[in-house]
Write a protein that holds these residues in place. Structure first.
Motif, PDB file in Angstrom:
ATOM      1  N   PRO A 119       3.218  77.245  16.024  1.00 15.55           N
ATOM      2  CA  PRO A 119       4.504  77.091  15.318  1.00 15.55           C
ATOM      3  C   PRO A 119       4.463  77.573  13.880  1.00 15.55           C
ATOM      4  CG  PRO A 119       3.434  74.963  15.627  1.00 15.55           C
ATOM      5  CD  PRO A 119       2.654  75.948  16.418  1.00 15.55           C
ATOM      6  N   ASN A 120       3.290  77.540  13.232  1.00 11.74           N
ATOM      7  CA  ASN A 120       3.184  77.935  11.829  1.00 11.74           C
ATOM      8  C   ASN A 120       2.649  79.344  11.661  1.00 11.74           C
ATOM      9  OD1 ASN A 120       0.739  77.036  12.936  1.00 11.74           O
ATOM     10  ND2 ASN A 120      -0.150  76.696  10.924  1.00 11.74           N
ATOM     11  N   TYR A 121       2.698  80.162  12.711  1.00 13.18           N
ATOM     12  CA  TYR A 121       2.086  81.485  12.694  1.00 13.18           C
ATOM     13  C   TYR A 121       2.633  82.363  11.562  1.00 13.18           C
ATOM     14  CZ  TYR A 121       2.025  86.440  14.006  1.00 13.18           C
ATOM     15  OH  TYR A 121       1.953  87.816  13.973  1.00 13.18           O
ATOM     16  N   PRO A 160      -3.753  73.635  15.349  1.00  9.83           N
ATOM     17  CA  PRO A 160      -4.087  74.589  16.421  1.00  9.83           C
ATOM     18  C   PRO A 160      -3.473  74.191  17.762  1.00  9.83           C
ATOM     19  CG  PRO A 160      -5.917  73.110  16.089  1.00  9.83           C
ATOM     20  CD  PRO A 160      -4.851  72.690  15.101  1.00  9.83           C
ATOM     21  N   VAL A 161      -2.213  73.801  17.733  1.00  9.34           N
ATOM     22  CA  VAL A 161      -1.549  73.310  18.940  1.00  9.34           C
ATOM     23  C   VAL A 161      -0.214  74.020  19.086  1.00  9.34           C
ATOM     24  CG1 VAL A 161      -0.499  71.300  20.048  1.00  9.34           C
ATOM     25  CG2 VAL A 161      -2.661  71.045  18.844  1.00  9.34           C
ATOM     26  N   SER A 162       0.042  74.477  20.287  1.00 13.11           N
ATOM     27  CA  SER A 162       1.334  75.091  20.596  1.00 13.11           C
ATOM     28  C   SER A 162       2.149  74.125  21.441  1.00 13.11           C
ATOM     29  CB  SER A 162       1.127  76.407  21.350  1.00 13.11           C
ATOM     30  OG  SER A 162       2.363  76.999  21.677  1.00 13.11           O
ATOM     31  N   PRO A 213     -11.808  54.720  20.862  1.00 14.64           N
ATOM     32  CA  PRO A 213     -10.356  54.771  20.640  1.00 14.64           C
ATOM     33  C   PRO A 213      -9.761  56.038  21.228  1.00 14.64           C
ATOM     34  CG  PRO A 213     -11.528  55.339  18.626  1.00 14.64           C
ATOM     35  CD  PRO A 213     -12.566  54.914  19.616  1.00 14.64           C
ATOM     36  N   ASP A 214      -8.504  55.918  21.622  1.00 19.93           N
ATOM     37  CA  ASP A 214      -7.809  57.078  22.156  1.00 19.93           C
ATOM     38  C   ASP A 214      -7.551  58.082  21.036  1.00 19.93           C
ATOM     39  OD1 ASP A 214      -7.751  55.936  24.610  1.00 19.93           O
ATOM     40  OD2 ASP A 214      -5.781  54.983  24.301  1.00 19.93           O
ATOM     41  N   ARG A 215      -7.731  59.380  21.388  1.00 21.77           N
ATOM     42  CA  ARG A 215      -7.472  60.426  20.407  1.00 21.77           C
ATOM     43  C   ARG A 215      -6.002  60.800  20.479  1.00 21.77           C
ATOM     44  NH1 ARG A 215     -11.767  65.122  20.648  1.00 21.77           N
ATOM     45  NH2 ARG A 215     -10.542  65.652  18.816  1.00 21.77           N
ATOM     46  N   LYS A 216      -5.265  60.388  19.483  1.00 23.15           N
ATOM     47  CA  LYS A 216      -3.823  60.606  19.492  1.00 23.15           C
ATOM     48  C   LYS A 216      -3.446  62.054  19.230  1.00 23.15           C
ATOM     49  CE  LYS A 216      -2.752  55.892  18.053  1.00 23.15           C
ATOM     50  NZ  LYS A 216      -2.084  55.045  17.052  1.00 23.15           N
ATOM     51  N   ASP A 217      -4.406  62.828  18.722  1.00 19.59           N
ATOM     52  CA  ASP A 217      -4.064  64.218  18.436  1.00 19.59           C
ATOM     53  C   ASP A 217      -4.227  65.090  19.663  1.00 19.59           C
ATOM     54  OD1 ASP A 217      -7.205  65.415  17.073  1.00 19.59           O
ATOM     55  OD2 ASP A 217      -6.788  63.787  18.492  1.00 19.59           O
ATOM     56  N   GLU A 218      -4.713  64.541  20.788  1.00 21.51           N
ATOM     57  CA  GLU A 218      -4.861  65.309  22.010  1.00 21.51           C
ATOM     58  C   GLU A 218      -3.967  64.679  23.074  1.00 21.51           C
ATOM     59  OE1 GLU A 218      -9.479  66.757  21.411  1.00 21.51           O
ATOM     60  OE2 GLU A 218      -8.854  65.722  23.243  1.00 21.51           O
ATOM     61  N   HIS A 287       5.340  70.297  26.547  1.00 17.76           N
ATOM     62  CA  HIS A 287       3.943  70.514  26.882  1.00 17.76           C
ATOM     63  C   HIS A 287       3.180  70.888  25.611  1.00 17.76           C
ATOM     64  CE1 HIS A 287       4.662  70.553  31.257  1.00 17.76           C
ATOM     65  NE2 HIS A 287       5.810  71.106  30.928  1.00 17.76           N
ATOM     66  N   THR A 288       2.146  70.146  25.318  1.00 22.63           N
ATOM     67  CA  THR A 288       1.297  70.412  24.159  1.00 22.63           C
ATOM     68  C   THR A 288       0.030  71.105  24.647  1.00 22.63           C
ATOM     69  OG1 THR A 288       2.164  68.459  23.055  1.00 22.63           O
ATOM     70  CG2 THR A 288       0.103  69.370  22.207  1.00 22.63           C
ATOM     71  N   VAL A 289      -0.224  72.308  24.127  1.00 23.42           N
ATOM     72  CA  VAL A 289      -1.322  73.135  24.619  1.00 23.42           C
ATOM     73  C   VAL A 289      -2.234  73.501  23.458  1.00 23.42           C
ATOM     74  CG1 VAL A 289      -1.945  75.239  25.861  1.00 23.42           C
ATOM     75  CG2 VAL A 289       0.202  74.078  26.394  1.00 23.42           C
ATOM     76  N   ARG A 290      -3.525  73.252  23.630  1.00 25.77           N
ATOM     77  CA  ARG A 290      -4.520  73.639  22.633  1.00 25.77           C
ATOM     78  C   ARG A 290      -5.213  74.952  23.000  1.00 25.77           C
ATOM     79  NH1 ARG A 290      -6.146  70.184  18.757  1.00 25.77           N
ATOM     80  NH2 ARG A 290      -5.210  68.114  18.764  1.00 25.77           N
TER      81      ARG A 290
END
Length: 497
Positions: A119-121, A160-162, A213-218, A287-290
């Motif tokens: 998104p910030n490309y 680094p997430v689309s 702990p759960d990784r909220k960024d993934e 959909h969050t894609v790394r």
């Protein structure tokens, strides 16, 4: 090539070149085009490059490693003004800062790389490379540079997430499972439901320990998804079906480190709904894609949308009590034929006053049938578009034959034979007359049914068959200003908290 000392422009497009030693190029060369080859490293090209080169075209090659940025500096290209690196496999957006070592660079084309799906490309590159005038053949206005000011320096904005949002609206053209004017048989009871599926990237669940702990960024996105069989390699782009695994060929040379693994494509299933025309879904999923490299491959191959019918047939269960009751009824009917009077018996030997118990039903396994599918070409998202919308035409669904009830029909001929053996001529004649009357009535009913069928056929011939249509939208998230990025980061942080 060294014989052409005054040559200024050289085009080697589509020649399957893997390496090119720049020491063999003319010294006065200003334009070098190496588009659509198999170059995976710039090491040989930077041995002794032409010092006056102003344009270097490397689009549609296999450049991907972070180390390639070391060869893009003023040490090798002091006069380079325009650089085309489009449609390669660069993933790390932060490494674009290395291009600041090209002080004369004014025009950069980076479209078609996996990092362009972030998104910030555009904002990051504009804020990082202050000398740029044009990015992806689009001029950078002062207002745009002002809107993106400071976005490259804030680590929260370099994600680094689309994110891709898929919307499915309504589905029209599904054939009605039965005619409302038609008299349906008592059994089987037919229940028909419909749902839509589409294929997209998913990720296997990673088991977490109780103390971890759960990784909220993934964001793991595999709910109600099933893997699809098959493989999808980077060379297999002609297949009409998106398959199950992205196998990254040449991973040692071309694929980034974070993409040297297989990523599964899952079938995402929408909720089942009963028949309607239209069936309103209003389905939205983000959909969050790394794995950007895998996402680029998926978009290049496209997605498949499928409409599926689920049919369940339910039949009555014959219990032991039913068998005993049926046997007793047959005995009563035989006794009545001998002369006994049973005023409450009907012609089938059943007691008129006795209430029928509720029927227990047994359901068959669900029968799934694909009514139609459509392969959506999403290459425009890779080439720079952020929004895609279309009505998918899945064709005309085939209408299957109606299910017939297997309940046996009681034939009158059995009664005739039994009566004839007993020598009851008068009764035989009476029943024969009734049978003939029933047969003539059945023949008349058949003629009427045939006439109705002919009329229905004539009407249907004048009506065009309905096409199965599915409304589909796909949007790639893009930040147009720093404030958009700020608002998005804030929303994500509040939702996770």
């Amino acid at each position: 090539m060294l014989k052409f000392q005054n040559l200024e422009e050289l085009i080697f497009t589509v020649n399957r070149i893997t390496t090119l030693n720049s020491a063999n190029l003319p010294r006065k060369l200003k334009v070098l085009e190496l588009c659509s080859n198999d170059i995976s490293s710039l090491k040989e090209l930077c041995c002794n490059p032409p010092p006056m080169l102003q344009y270097l075209g490397l689009s549609h090659n296999k450049l991907s490693l972070d180390s390639e940025y070391n060869y893009l500096s003023d040490v090798f290209w002091p006069n380079l003004i325009s650089l085309d690196l489009s449609f390669n496999d660069f993933v790390n957006l932060r490494n674009v800062a290395f291009l600041n070592f090209l002080p004369n660079l004014k025009n950069l084309i980076f479209l078609g790389n996996p990092l362009a799906l972030l998104p910030n490309y555009r904002g990051f590159i504009i804020d990082t490379l202050q000398n740029l005038i044009s990015l992806d053949d689009v001029l950078i206005s002062p207002d745009e540079r002002h809107h993106f000011k400071g976005i490259a320096k804030q680590h929260d904005f370099v994600v680094p997430v689309s994110q891709i949002t898929i919307d499915i609206g309504k589905v029209t053209g599904i054939p009605r499972p039965f005619d409302p004017l038609e008299e349906l048989p008592e059994f089987p009871i037919i229940e028909s439901n419909y749902f839509v599926t589409y294929e997209f990237l998913g990720y296997p669940e990673i088991p977490h320990s109780s103390n971890e702990p759960d990784r909220k960024d993934e964001l793991v996105d595999i709910q109600s998804e099933t893997p699809v069989k098959g493989t999808l390699s980077e060379k297999d782009t002609s297949s009409p079906q998106v398959t199950s695994t992205l196998v990254l060929d040449n991973a040692a040379d071309t694929a980034p480190v974070e993409s040297k693994q297989a990523f599964q494509v899952f079938t995402h299933k929408l909720p089942e709904k009963p028949w309607g025309d239209p069936i309103i879904y209003n389905y939205t999923k983000m959909h969050t894609v790394r794995e950007l490299y895998a996402l680029k491959q998926l978009l290049q191959n496209g997605l498949t949308v499928t409409v599926i019918e689920v049919k369940i047939l339910s039949w009555p269960i014959e219990t032991e009590d039913d068998k005993i009751s049926e046997a007793s009824m047959k005995r009563k009917y035989k006794d009545s034929a001998k002369g006994a009077k049973y005023s409450n018996m009907d012609k089938h030997g059943k007691d008129k006053d006795k209430k029928n118990p509720p029927v227990s039903l047994q359901s068959d396994p669900p029968i799934q049938k694909i009514l139609g599918d459509y392969h959506i070409d999403l290459y425009s998202i890779v080439t720079g578009n952020h929004f895609f919308e279309m009505v998918c035409d899945l064709g005309v669904p085939k209408i299957e034959e109606k299910v017939k009830s297997p309940t046996p029909v009681i034939k009158v001929t059995k009664k005739e034979k039994s009566a004839k053996k007993k020598g009851d001529d008068s009764k035989f004649k009476k029943e024969s007359g009734a049978s003939t009357k029933n047969k003539s009535k059945a023949t008349l009913d058949k003629k009427k049914a045939k006439g109705r069928k002919d009329i229905a056929l004539q009407v249907s011939e004048g009506i065009k068959p309905k096409h199965l249509l599915v409304e589909f939208k796909l949007q790639l998230q893009k930040w147009l200003t720093t404030s958009d990025a700020d608002n998005e980061i804030y929303r994500n942080s509040t939702s996770f908290s």
